[in-house]
Design an enzyme around this catalytic site. Structure first.
Site, mmCIF file in Angstrom:
data_model
loop_
_atom_site.group_PDB
_atom_site.id
_atom_site.type_symbol
_atom_site.label_atom_id
_atom_site.label_comp_id
_atom_site.label_asym_id
_atom_site.label_seq_id
_atom_site.Cartn_x
_atom_site.Cartn_y
_atom_site.Cartn_z
ATOM 1 C CE LYS A 116 -28.131 -29.805 -5.221
ATOM 2 N NZ LYS A 116 -27.272 -30.917 -4.797
ATOM 3 C CG ASP A 128 -36.522 -27.517 -13.533
ATOM 4 O OD1 ASP A 128 -35.406 -27.596 -12.970
ATOM 5 O OD2 ASP A 128 -37.419 -28.364 -13.367
ATOM 6 N N GLY A 129 -33.991 -25.004 -12.812
ATOM 7 C CA GLY A 129 -33.586 -24.383 -11.555
ATOM 8 C C GLY A 129 -34.180 -25.039 -10.320
ATOM 9 N NE ARG A 186 -19.524 -25.323 -6.522
ATOM 10 C CZ ARG A 186 -20.502 -26.190 -6.343
ATOM 11 N NH1 ARG A 186 -20.405 -27.382 -6.869
ATOM 12 N NH2 ARG A 186 -21.577 -25.865 -5.670
ATOM 13 C CG ASP A 255 -18.938 -29.738 -11.659
ATOM 14 O OD1 ASP A 255 -18.272 -30.639 -12.216
ATOM 15 O OD2 ASP A 255 -20.172 -29.784 -11.571
ATOM 16 C CG ASP A 265 -23.417 -32.627 -6.581
ATOM 17 O OD1 ASP A 265 -24.362 -33.416 -6.705
ATOM 18 O OD2 ASP A 265 -23.292 -31.605 -7.278
HETATM 19 P P1 AMP Z 1 -24.748 -31.473 -10.595
HETATM 20 O O1 AMP Z 1 -24.951 -32.661 -11.460
HETATM 21 O O2 AMP Z 1 -25.810 -31.335 -9.516
HETATM 22 O O3 AMP Z 1 -23.376 -31.356 -10.048
HETATM 23 O O4 AMP Z 1 -25.002 -30.199 -11.525
HETATM 24 C C1 AMP Z 1 -24.169 -29.885 -12.594
HETATM 25 C C2 AMP Z 1 -24.543 -28.536 -13.133
HETATM 26 O O5 AMP Z 1 -25.876 -28.546 -13.649
HETATM 27 C C3 AMP Z 1 -24.515 -27.411 -12.122
HETATM 28 O O6 AMP Z 1 -24.088 -26.249 -12.787
HETATM 29 C C4 AMP Z 1 -25.945 -27.301 -11.701
HETATM 30 O O7 AMP Z 1 -26.260 -26.026 -11.195
HETATM 31 C C5 AMP Z 1 -26.665 -27.568 -13.002
HETATM 32 N N1 AMP Z 1 -28.009 -28.085 -12.783
HETATM 33 C C6 AMP Z 1 -28.356 -29.293 -12.314
HETATM 34 N N2 AMP Z 1 -29.688 -29.431 -12.266
HETATM 35 C C7 AMP Z 1 -30.224 -28.290 -12.712
HETATM 36 C C8 AMP Z 1 -31.566 -27.812 -12.905
HETATM 37 N N3 AMP Z 1 -32.620 -28.568 -12.622
HETATM 38 N N4 AMP Z 1 -31.708 -26.568 -13.381
HETATM 39 C C9 AMP Z 1 -30.653 -25.803 -13.672
HETATM 40 N N5 AMP Z 1 -29.387 -26.193 -13.537
HETATM 41 C C10 AMP Z 1 -29.159 -27.417 -13.053
HETATM 42 MG MG MG Z 2 -22.671 -30.187 -8.588
#
Ligand code: AMP
Ligand code: MG
Length: 521
Positions: A116, A128-129, A186, A255, A265
């Site tokens: 992650k 930014d991934g 999910r 999700d 999460d």
């Molecule tokens: P989360 O809030 O962690 O459940 O993320 C919600 C969505 O946003 C998911 O599809 C994650 O993969 C995406 N996401 C969260 N942070 C990033 C990031 N820094 N770069 C790309 N995608 C993100």
């Molecule tokens: Mg998530």
């Protein structure tokens, strides 16, 4: 280092994911590896310590940073959708996570190995991934604490620094968490395909989930319904377990709800100090949608979304499908109540187990009001404005005797009473509790000891308090990982004696109180 990969998700139809290697990072550095979890996963050669020598650490860091893709990995980013704070988002997906593959552990259980923070994917949208060090450490601490508390959870296999900065409001050290999960499917995965009218994909997903998570459903008269029942039961139990330790997930979007029934999460999650059923910590949860006491309602709502995705498969007849889904969903409140009351009765020291019929009985009703009344007293008569400390109330209750006689028993009584501002409601509640205990168990010799042992095994001394997490993160940002390591080590044994855990047991001093948590994305 080798994982014995046995990948299955990467062999589903291509529309379930994108092939995606982790994007290499500049200077990987190992923060911590989870040696015990590595052993469970059958990683070879064996990792014998959470802090290996520099040479081993460098090799591990390259793998856990994604710079070296281990043999047998088939890296993918999965697609999913979801309701975020009630709003439908038709496509989310792994925007910063890469599934390396699956391994079958020494316990025979299949688990995903996911990086992650591994770089951009086709699902990154504007992101930014990457992940910042703070949220990575938070997830490491809390997910491992959950598992040690006996609550189903994704796990943390490793944390590494990337040697790169990520830009949030300010530049922060980048990091990657290696997440281990029974599955990353999910509710949102089902939603993605259902919303596209891709019933065939939903069927593939159902088969996948039955085969890997709920195999006995395959032999049921109605396998799809049997799987649905399993998922609903698992979620009902999970949310009851969260609540029993004062946990607030904080971002219960569909999700972020695992079909395997694991906690997943750990963005803005928090454990409460002082008890307040309306407590919310997440900075973005302005409406209190995901407050502690609202979590069963939200789970039920999320499960309704799940049911909708299964309608075409529950029956060829639309009305029958509706009826079946409704029946499954209607079981949720009783399943939750049974799980919740079961855990709370155990926390109060009652040995006998109540069935779902039992919770409807007179005993069930009496015990429910005993639990409710204690929570009410904790909310309204805590020593601090914030309510009595959730963890200490139950742990210190565990030390009380039925008959307060000797000095030790008296001291335990005084300590417990000290959690409350007003004594009278507590004294009369304790009288009811003691009466209930002697009625349930009789005046057996050694009864106190046995009950205390039972209660200590379910009422933790320590939980990952917000200020402790904050302290660990702040130190790590200054290159001092000792507080993080000490906290992770302590939380591996959350039920051990109070003296051993004294530092981690203490509620925050006023200046240490953390009032908000952030997703950190
Ligand atoms: P989360 O809030 O962690 O459940 O993320 C919600 C969505 O946003 C998911 O599809 C994650 O993969 C995406 N996401 C969260 N942070 C990033 C990031 N820094 N770069 C790309 N995608 C993100
Ligand atoms: Mg998530």
């Amino acid at each position: 280092m080798t994982f014995k990969f046995d990948n299955s998700y990467a062999h589903l139809p291509e529309r379930f994911f994108a092939h995606q290697n982790p994007v290499p990072v500049r200077a990987p550095r190992l923060v911590r590896v989870n040696a015990r979890l590595a052993a469970l996963l059958g990683v070879e050669p064996a990792i014998t310590t959470d802090h290996p020598s520099a040479e081993v650490a460098a090799r591990l860091a390259a793998i856990f940073a994604g710079n070296t893709v281990p043999e047998g990995a088939e890296p993918i980013a999965a697609v999913y959708a979801g309701h975020q704070f009630g709003q439908w988002v038709p496509r989310l997906g792994d925007g910063r996570a890469v599934l390396l593959g699956e391994v079958i552990g020494r316990d025979g259980i299949r688990r995903d190995i996911q990086l992650k923070g591994a770089g951009r994917t086709p699902f990154s949208r504007g992101g930014d991934g990457r992940a910042a060090l703070g949220p990575v450490l938070r997830e490491y601490i809390v997910s491992e604490a959950m598992a040690a508390l006996g609550i189903p959870s994704t796990r943390a296999l490793a944390a590494v620094l990337t040697g790169e900065e990520v830009l949030r409001e300010v530049p922060l050290p980048g990091a990657i968490l290696t997440r281990v999960a029974r599955s990353h499917v999910r509710i949102g995965t089902f939603q993605y395909f259902a919303a596209n009218g891709d019933t065939e994909a939903v069927r593939v997903l159902v088969d996948y989930v039955i085969r890997h998570l709920y195999p006995d459903a395959a032999h049921a008269a109605a396998p799809v319904r049997a799987m649905l029942d399993h998922v609903i039961a698992a979620q009902a139990k999970l949310v009851a377990q969260w609540m029993s330790v004062g946990f607030i997930h904080g971002v219960m979007n569909t999700d972020n709800m695992s079909i395997a029934g694991e906690t997943i999460d750990f963005g803005p999650c928090a454990f409460m100090d002082g008890f307040n059923p309306a407590a919310v910590f997440s900075a973005i949860d302005e409406m209190g949608r995901y407050a502690w006491g609202y979590q069963p309602t939200i789970t039920h709502w999320n499960l309704a979304r799940f049911c909708q995705t299964l309608l075409p498969l529950l029956s060829e007849n639309g009305r029958d499908a509706q009826e079946s889904a409704q029946e499954a969903l209607d079981a949720f409140p009783v399943l939750f109540e049974t799980a919740w009351l079961g855990i709370m009765r155990a926390k109060l020291g009652f040995a006998e187990v109540l069935t779902s019929a039992g919770i409807e009985s007179e005993t069930g009703a009496a015990d429910r009001s005993l639990v409710k009344d204690l929570l009410k007293i904790m909310t309204n008569h805590g020593r601090d404005d914030s309510g009595a400390d959730f963890t200490l109330t139950f742990r210190w209750l565990s030390e009380l005797a039925i008959n307060v006689g000797d000095e030790e028993a008296q001291a335990a009584e005084t300590r417990f009473m000290g959690l409350f501002a007003e004594q009278e409601p507590v004294t009369s509640w304790l009288a009811r509790w003691r009466q209930r205990l002697s009625q349930a168990e009789g005046p057996m010799p050694g009864g106190d000891n046995m009950r205390q042992e039972r209660m200590r095994a379910i009422n933790p001394t320590i939980i990952p308090r917000n200020h402790l997490i904050q302290e660990a993160i702040s130190a790590a940002l200054e290159e001092d990982f000792a507080p993080f390591d000490a906290l992770v080590d302590a939380l591996a044994n959350p039920f051990v004696s109070q003296s051993a855990n004294a530092y981690f047991m203490a509620p925050p001093r006023p200046e240490q109180v953390v009032t908000q948590t952030f997703c950190g994305t």
